[in-house]
Design a protein around this motif. Structure first.
Motif, PDB file in Angstrom:
ATOM      1  N   THR A 106     -70.085  51.253 -89.896  1.00  8.72           N
ATOM      2  CA  THR A 106     -68.646  51.001 -90.048  1.00  8.72           C
ATOM      3  C   THR A 106     -68.164  51.281 -91.471  1.00  8.72           C
ATOM      4  O   THR A 106     -67.066  50.878 -91.839  1.00  8.72           O
ATOM      5  CB  THR A 106     -68.327  49.535 -89.701  1.00  8.72           C
ATOM      6  OG1 THR A 106     -69.119  48.689 -90.535  1.00  8.72           O
ATOM      7  CG2 THR A 106     -68.627  49.240 -88.241  1.00  8.72           C
ATOM      8  N   PHE A 107     -68.981  51.928 -92.259  1.00  8.12           N
ATOM      9  CA  PHE A 107     -68.634  52.208 -93.665  1.00  8.12           C
ATOM     10  C   PHE A 107     -67.301  52.960 -93.735  1.00  8.12           C
ATOM     11  O   PHE A 107     -67.081  53.934 -93.011  1.00  8.12           O
ATOM     12  CB  PHE A 107     -69.737  53.058 -94.287  1.00  8.12           C
ATOM     13  CG  PHE A 107     -69.696  53.094 -95.784  1.00  8.12           C
ATOM     14  CD1 PHE A 107     -70.232  52.060 -96.522  1.00  8.12           C
ATOM     15  CD2 PHE A 107     -69.138  54.172 -96.451  1.00  8.12           C
ATOM     16  CE1 PHE A 107     -70.204  52.095 -97.908  1.00  8.12           C
ATOM     17  CE2 PHE A 107     -69.112  54.216 -97.824  1.00  8.12           C
ATOM     18  CZ  PHE A 107     -69.653  53.173 -98.561  1.00  8.12           C
TER      19      PHE A 107
ATOM     20  N   LEU B 167     -65.976  52.676-100.056  1.00  7.82           N
ATOM     21  CA  LEU B 167     -66.279  53.658-101.100  1.00  7.82           C
ATOM     22  C   LEU B 167     -65.495  53.344-102.375  1.00  7.82           C
ATOM     23  O   LEU B 167     -66.032  53.423-103.481  1.00  7.82           O
ATOM     24  CB  LEU B 167     -65.932  55.062-100.579  1.00  7.82           C
ATOM     25  CG  LEU B 167     -66.620  56.231-101.257  1.00  7.82           C
ATOM     26  CD1 LEU B 167     -68.129  56.078-101.255  1.00  7.82           C
ATOM     27  CD2 LEU B 167     -66.235  57.543-100.560  1.00  7.82           C
ATOM     28  N   ARG B 168     -64.238  52.944-102.214  1.00  9.93           N
ATOM     29  CA  ARG B 168     -63.407  52.588-103.379  1.00  9.93           C
ATOM     30  C   ARG B 168     -63.997  51.368-104.080  1.00  9.93           C
ATOM     31  O   ARG B 168     -64.074  51.314-105.303  1.00  9.93           O
ATOM     32  CB  ARG B 168     -61.965  52.294-102.931  1.00  9.93           C
ATOM     33  CG  ARG B 168     -61.091  53.562-102.834  1.00  9.93           C
ATOM     34  CD  ARG B 168     -59.615  53.196-102.804  1.00  9.93           C
ATOM     35  NE  ARG B 168     -59.279  52.367-101.652  1.00  9.93           N
ATOM     36  CZ  ARG B 168     -59.060  52.842-100.435  1.00  9.93           C
ATOM     37  NH1 ARG B 168     -59.125  54.140-100.197  1.00  9.93           N
ATOM     38  NH2 ARG B 168     -58.758  52.026 -99.438  1.00  9.93           N
TER      39      ARG B 168
ATOM     40  N   ARG C  13     -73.066  60.248 -95.018  1.00 12.35           N
ATOM     41  CA  ARG C  13     -73.042  61.309 -93.997  1.00 12.35           C
ATOM     42  C   ARG C  13     -73.814  60.893 -92.732  1.00 12.35           C
ATOM     43  O   ARG C  13     -73.372  61.134 -91.616  1.00 12.35           O
ATOM     44  CB  ARG C  13     -73.639  62.585 -94.601  1.00 12.35           C
ATOM     45  CG  ARG C  13     -73.555  63.818 -93.705  1.00 12.35           C
ATOM     46  CD  ARG C  13     -73.707  65.105 -94.512  1.00 12.35           C
ATOM     47  NE  ARG C  13     -74.713  65.023 -95.558  1.00 12.35           N
ATOM     48  CZ  ARG C  13     -76.030  65.214 -95.346  1.00 12.35           C
ATOM     49  NH1 ARG C  13     -76.470  65.508 -94.156  1.00 12.35           N
ATOM     50  NH2 ARG C  13     -76.884  65.116 -96.347  1.00 12.35           N
ATOM     51  N   GLN C  14     -74.945  60.230 -92.939  1.00  9.65           N
ATOM     52  CA  GLN C  14     -75.804  59.896 -91.788  1.00  9.65           C
ATOM     53  C   GLN C  14     -75.476  58.546 -91.160  1.00  9.65           C
ATOM     54  O   GLN C  14     -76.021  58.222 -90.106  1.00  9.65           O
ATOM     55  CB  GLN C  14     -77.276  59.877 -92.234  1.00  9.65           C
ATOM     56  CG  GLN C  14     -77.782  61.173 -92.832  1.00  9.65           C
ATOM     57  CD  GLN C  14     -78.038  62.239 -91.769  1.00  9.65           C
ATOM     58  OE1 GLN C  14     -77.702  62.055 -90.602  1.00  9.65           O
ATOM     59  NE2 GLN C  14     -78.607  63.362 -92.174  1.00  9.65           N
ATOM     60  N   GLY C  15     -74.635  57.771 -91.824  1.00  9.88           N
ATOM     61  CA  GLY C  15     -74.299  56.471 -91.248  1.00  9.88           C
ATOM     62  C   GLY C  15     -75.339  55.395 -91.526  1.00  9.88           C
ATOM     63  O   GLY C  15     -75.629  54.576 -90.662  1.00  9.88           O
ATOM     64  N   TRP C  16     -75.889  55.385 -92.733  1.00  5.69           N
ATOM     65  CA  TRP C  16     -76.893  54.374 -93.076  1.00  5.69           C
ATOM     66  C   TRP C  16     -76.269  53.073 -93.579  1.00  5.69           C
ATOM     67  O   TRP C  16     -76.936  52.057 -93.668  1.00  5.69           O
ATOM     68  CB  TRP C  16     -77.837  54.897 -94.179  1.00  5.69           C
ATOM     69  CG  TRP C  16     -78.690  56.054 -93.749  1.00  5.69           C
ATOM     70  CD1 TRP C  16     -78.876  56.520 -92.490  1.00  5.69           C
ATOM     71  CD2 TRP C  16     -79.465  56.899 -94.606  1.00  5.69           C
ATOM     72  NE1 TRP C  16     -79.727  57.600 -92.493  1.00  5.69           N
ATOM     73  CE2 TRP C  16     -80.101  57.850 -93.781  1.00  5.69           C
ATOM     74  CE3 TRP C  16     -79.688  56.938 -95.984  1.00  5.69           C
ATOM     75  CZ2 TRP C  16     -80.956  58.841 -94.298  1.00  5.69           C
ATOM     76  CZ3 TRP C  16     -80.533  57.914 -96.508  1.00  5.69           C
ATOM     77  CH2 TRP C  16     -81.154  58.856 -95.660  1.00  5.69           C
TER      78      TRP C  16
ATOM     79  N   PRO D 176     -76.683  48.481 -88.855  1.00  5.63           N
ATOM     80  CA  PRO D 176     -77.679  48.040 -87.858  1.00  5.63           C
ATOM     81  C   PRO D 176     -78.399  49.214 -87.188  1.00  5.63           C
ATOM     82  O   PRO D 176     -79.381  49.013 -86.479  1.00  5.63           O
ATOM     83  CB  PRO D 176     -76.846  47.263 -86.829  1.00  5.63           C
ATOM     84  CG  PRO D 176     -75.435  47.611 -87.088  1.00  5.63           C
ATOM     85  CD  PRO D 176     -75.312  48.099 -88.492  1.00  5.63           C
ATOM     86  N   GLY D 177     -77.930  50.433 -87.450  1.00  2.95           N
ATOM     87  CA  GLY D 177     -78.568  51.616 -86.867  1.00  2.95           C
ATOM     88  C   GLY D 177     -79.640  52.223 -87.747  1.00  2.95           C
ATOM     89  O   GLY D 177     -80.049  53.366 -87.508  1.00  2.95           O
TER      90      GLY D 177
END
Lengths: 276, 297
Positions: free
Chosen positions: A136-137, A142-143, A256-259, A159-160
């Motif tokens: 959910t980033f 980022l700010r 990019r990868q959703g970490w 969680p992924g």
């Protein structure tokens, strides 16, 4: 009715479950079953066969590396003994493999391959990550990261993603069983050297339908992820990772990868609660 | 010409997802196994959400274990409730079976199968209590399916139709009538005339049940394995099951009718062909009923 006391339904059900998961077939029917002789045995066998087949089919999907390592026949035998020894606990087969890695560790027959249990843990992790909630980033995170004090911020992993450490080369083994032409000599060397690996597993943000990705974490990245897992603030996590760790490159890939799920402010009351 | 309101459906299984979504066949509804869609985040959930845009969904569970004397699993019920909330299905069903029981010293296990329950007063009390608990949580009635049973019990206070009719009366749930299960039971009981036996069962149900109890019919194929007929949903619907289905529709009126196929899955076109036969049967009985009602008016 013949006047005999009636069997309670709880007892009837316990008796039938016991008969289904037992290694032997009672000669006399139990649970008050109407059938006897061959008909009782075939009826019981049908239930045993159904339950075992449901579990084995699900386990094949959940443990593809173990299936490839053992071959279909041995894997099927493993599934059957697992199903009987560690019966499912939930009515959802997605969880049937939960205890298989620990069960493998108990088996003398598989002791010849001591990495097998950890390979099963990696398969199970991949299976779990395939259904993990997406990251959910956001731009706001980022700010906060750009403007905030590293001593007050923490990166919350999605969680992924999951980190899995082993004393064995589990990622090398995992990859080898997915390649058309694996370098078996290299795999054998890695096992002989007992090359420890930490797997980094994640569900790719850009293609949620794709299988989770599996990579080896280098030592610096492992320290870094362990620090994030422990909820350390950004400055402490960077100290743990060491100078060799390239934070900018990692962050670019993480987004990019959703970490990452969020940038948490350690001074905010809700985050304090999260880490209580 | 396509029927205006088809009553047929198919069980949608993973190997057919892509082709089904591309073909968008005319069907009254699509049925899926509830447990396969409990996780709202996995790829299957995305498929179901997309299918839901075009079709009514019937959620058919295999894991509630509604007849279990130790009760239903609250966590399972919660996951089902969340799925129902997401999908807003046209029907929710499970089976008149048990699977949960204490085992050894390890606590409660789940056999992941549809194990038979006795048709006794105590068993009915357990089933009613569990069905009511689930219905209360889901805020809607369930359909409960009759089983194909490979063992049954000497003690019984009801015939199966009486038992299920009483369940419906006490809980307000409906019945999912699986005609193939009736046929499997008749064949395994070596009934001299299995079709007649199944029709008698249906007649008894029609006699004792509240009208409208049956909310869905299931049709499937079976196979013979090691001395028993197994309800494995692995083949075309057999001709005796079609005959019995025709009788059920005559006695019960048109009811949404599903083709189930789970093992040795055929091409989607085969499944749709079976569904078209089911629709033709439903339509014939719908038209006949309209004609009778028109004449009476």
């Amino acid at each position: 009715m013949n006047g005999e006391p009636r069997m309670s339904e709880a007892r009837r059900q316990r008796e039938l479950i016991d008969a289904i998961f037992s290694t032997r077939t009672p000669d006399a029917p139990c649970a008050g079953a109407r059938q006897s002789g061959t008909r009782w045995r075939t009826g019981l066998a049908a239930y045993r066969g159904n339950g075992r087949a449901h579990a084995c089919n699900a386990l094949q999907v959940q443990f593809p590396t173990i299936l490839a390592m053992l071959g279909a026949e041995t894997f099927d035998a493993l599934c059957s003994s697992y199903w009987r020894t560690c019966p499912p606990r939930r009515g959802d087969l997605a969880w049937v493999g939960e205890a298989l890695p620990a069960y493998i560790e108990t088996l003398d027959t598989l002791a010849e391959w001591p990495w097998l249990a950890d390979c099963a843990r990696l398969d199970w992790t991949v299976w779990q990550m395939s259904g993990a909630p997406p990251a959910t980033f956001s731009e706001g995170d980022l700010r906060r990261l750009a403007d905030g004090d590293p001593a007050a911020l923490a990166l919350r992993l999605s969680p992924g993603v999951r980190r899995l450490s082993s004393a064995w080369p589990i990622v090398t083994l995992y990859d080898a069983h997915r390649q058309a032409h694996p370098d078996w000599a290299a795999v054998t060397r890695a096992i002989a050297q007992k090359r420890a690996q930490t797997a980094w597993v994640w569900r790719p943000r850009e293609n949620l339908a794709a299988a989770p990705a599996v990579e080896t974490l280098d030592a610096a990245s492992e320290r870094w992820v362990a620090a994030l897992d422990a909820g350390q603030t950004l400055d402490l996590a960077l100290d743990s990772a060491g100078e060799a760790f390239d934070f900018a490159a990692w962050l670019e890939q993480a987004i990019r990868q959703g970490w990452l799920d969020a940038v948490a402010d350690r001074h905010a009351p809700s985050d304090a609660m999260d880490n209580a | 010409m396509q029927p205006a309101h088809p009553m047929n459906g198919i069980g949608l299984r993973q190997p057919h997802y892509r082709e089904f979504r591309a073909a968008r066949p005319t069907l009254g509804f699509v049925e899926v196994h509830s447990e396969n869609f409990f996780n709202p985040h996995d790829a299957a959930a995305q498929v179901l959400a997309a299918v839901r845009q075009d079709y009514a969904i019937s959620l058919h569970g295999v894991g509630l274990a509604l007849g279990s004397a130790c009760g239903v699993d609250d966590a399972h019920v919660e996951r089902l409730a969340a799925l129902v909330e997401r999908i807003d299905p046209v029907r929710v069903s499970d089976h008149a079976s048990f699977a949960r029981a204490p085992w050894s010293q390890r606590g409660i296990i789940h056999a992941n199968d549809l194990l038979p329950i006795a048709f006794t007063h105590d068993s009915l009390d357990i089933l009613c209590s569990n069905v009511e608990q689930v219905q209360e949580r889901l805020k809607r009635p369930l359909l409960v399916e009759n089983l194909s049973a490979y063992l049954d019990f000497a003690e019984r206070d009801f015939s199966e139709p009486q038992f299920l009719a009483e369940l419906g009366r006490r809980t307000g749930c409906g019945l999912l009538l699986d005609v193939n299960n009736l046929m499997v039971n008749a064949l395994n009981a070596h009934e001299a005339d299995p079709v007649q036996s199944v029709c008698d069962w249906i007649d008894e149900l029609a006699h004792v049940a509240t009208p409208g109890l049956v909310g869905e019919i299931h049709l499937a194929g079976f196979s013979a394995q090691e001395g028993l007929i197994i309800d494995d949903h692995s083949a075309l619907v057999s001709e005796p099951v079609w005959l019995a289905c025709r009788h059920a529709l005559q006695r019960l009126g048109p009811v949404p009718t599903l083709i189930e196929w789970d093992e040795r899955l055929p091409a989607l076109s085969v499944l749709l062909g079976e569904a078209a036969k089911a629709e033709a049967l439903c339509a014939a009985h719908r038209d006949a009923r309209i004609a009778v009602e028109g004449a009476a008016a």
